[in-house]
Design a protein around this motif. Structure first.
Motif, short mmCIF file in Angstrom:
data_model
loop_
_atom_site.label_atom_id
_atom_site.label_comp_id
_atom_site.label_asym_id
_atom_site.label_seq_id
_atom_site.Cartn_x
_atom_site.Cartn_y
_atom_site.Cartn_z
N LEU A 243 90.68 0.37 28.43
CA LEU A 243 89.43 0.24 29.16
C LEU A 243 88.64 1.55 29.14
N ARG A 244 89.35 2.67 29.25
CA ARG A 244 88.69 3.97 29.22
C ARG A 244 88.06 4.23 27.85
N HIS B 147 84.12 4.80 27.02
CA HIS B 147 83.65 5.99 26.28
C HIS B 147 82.82 5.57 25.08
N ALA B 148 83.29 4.55 24.33
CA ALA B 148 82.57 4.08 23.14
C ALA B 148 81.21 3.50 23.52
N LYS B 149 81.17 2.76 24.61
CA LYS B 149 79.91 2.15 25.04
C LYS B 149 78.89 3.23 25.42
N GLY C 213 75.41 3.99 23.39
CA GLY C 213 74.13 4.02 24.10
C GLY C 213 73.33 5.26 23.76
N PHE C 214 74.02 6.39 23.60
CA PHE C 214 73.36 7.64 23.24
C PHE C 214 72.69 7.52 21.87
N VAL D 117 88.75 5.80 17.09
CA VAL D 117 88.04 6.55 18.13
C VAL D 117 86.67 6.95 17.62
N LEU D 118 85.65 6.71 18.45
CA LEU D 118 84.30 7.18 18.17
C LEU D 118 84.12 8.53 18.85
#
Length: 229
Positions: free
Chosen positions: A3-4, A8-10, A14-15, A146-147
């Motif tokens: 979930l974390r 973080h990816a979301k 968004g950035f 990982v992004l």
């Protein structure tokens, strides 16, 4: 933990969506090292990546990456089979292939206009990608994709944009074309017409007229006579 990572990816997506105009389907350029790590960790890239990025993704590579994997022989045969399933993006190295890392770097020059993600395990390539603004970086840790968080270069670029100190070149051209289309800017060779401004009243005519003294009468001489008496 999952979930974390999703949170973080979301946030990172968004950035890039808000500041660099990334849109679906997201184009992800993969090199041989990423394919090899996915094979070793039993990661299904095509199935798992869209869910992680929360959107449709186009997995792609280049001819140079495929040539490099082919030249490495049996050691990376599995990675080559994975990379061959992806779409092949045209690169400027048709006659003279270069290394996979050099090819991917050439694909994100001039501000990454095609909005590519770079997926790699090559640390040297990753460091060079971080020195370019607006290029998301993907890598694999253990058995997880990982992004990477936005690089300092991307953050500094966005800060300058927000203070109106920097406008991307492609946005400048779009703004100029839009102004010309709407008639808000003059085209090349077109002379700008001068507007005639309405003249205001003559400032000298607004002054109050002074009262004339009587002819031949000098007030200063009259004062002198009174003093003599």
């Amino acid at each position: 933990m999952k979930l974390r990572r999703q949170k973080h990816a979301k946030k990172t997506m968004g950035f890039y969506k808000n500041n660099f105009h990334f849109r679906q389907p997201f184009q992800v350029l993969l090199d041989g090292t990423f394919c090899q790590a996915a094979l070793r960790n039993k990661i299904q890239i095509r199935e798992q990546l869209p869910g992680y990025l929360d959107g449709a993704a186009q997995l792609c590579t280049t001819r140079c990456v495929l040539k490099e994997l082919e030249s490495l022989g049996k050691a990376l045969y599995g990675a080559k089979l994975i990379a061959q399933r992806f779409q092949v993006r045209s690169c400027p190295h048709h006659k003279d292939p270069v290394s996979g890392s050099a090819c991917l770097l050439s694909m994100i020059e001039e501000g990454n206009p095609h909005h590519f993600f770079i997926a790699t395990q090559d640390q040297d390539l990753a460091n060079k990608v971080k020195n370019k603004a607006g290029v998301p970086l993907l890598f694999i840790i253990q058995n997880t994709m990982v992004l990477d968080k936005p690089s300092p270069k991307s953050l500094a670029f966005v800060q300058k944009l927000q203070t109106n100190q920097l406008v991307p070149e492609h946005q400048k051209q779009s703004i100029v074309q839009l102004k010309v289309k709407e008639g808000l800017a003059k085209q090349e060779g077109e002379k700008r017409r001068k507007r005639k401004r309405a003249g205001g009243p003559n400032p000298l005519s607004c002054l109050k007229k002074k009262k004339k003294t009587q002819e031949g009468q000098e007030p200063s001489a009259e004062k002198k006579k009174r003093r003599k008496r």
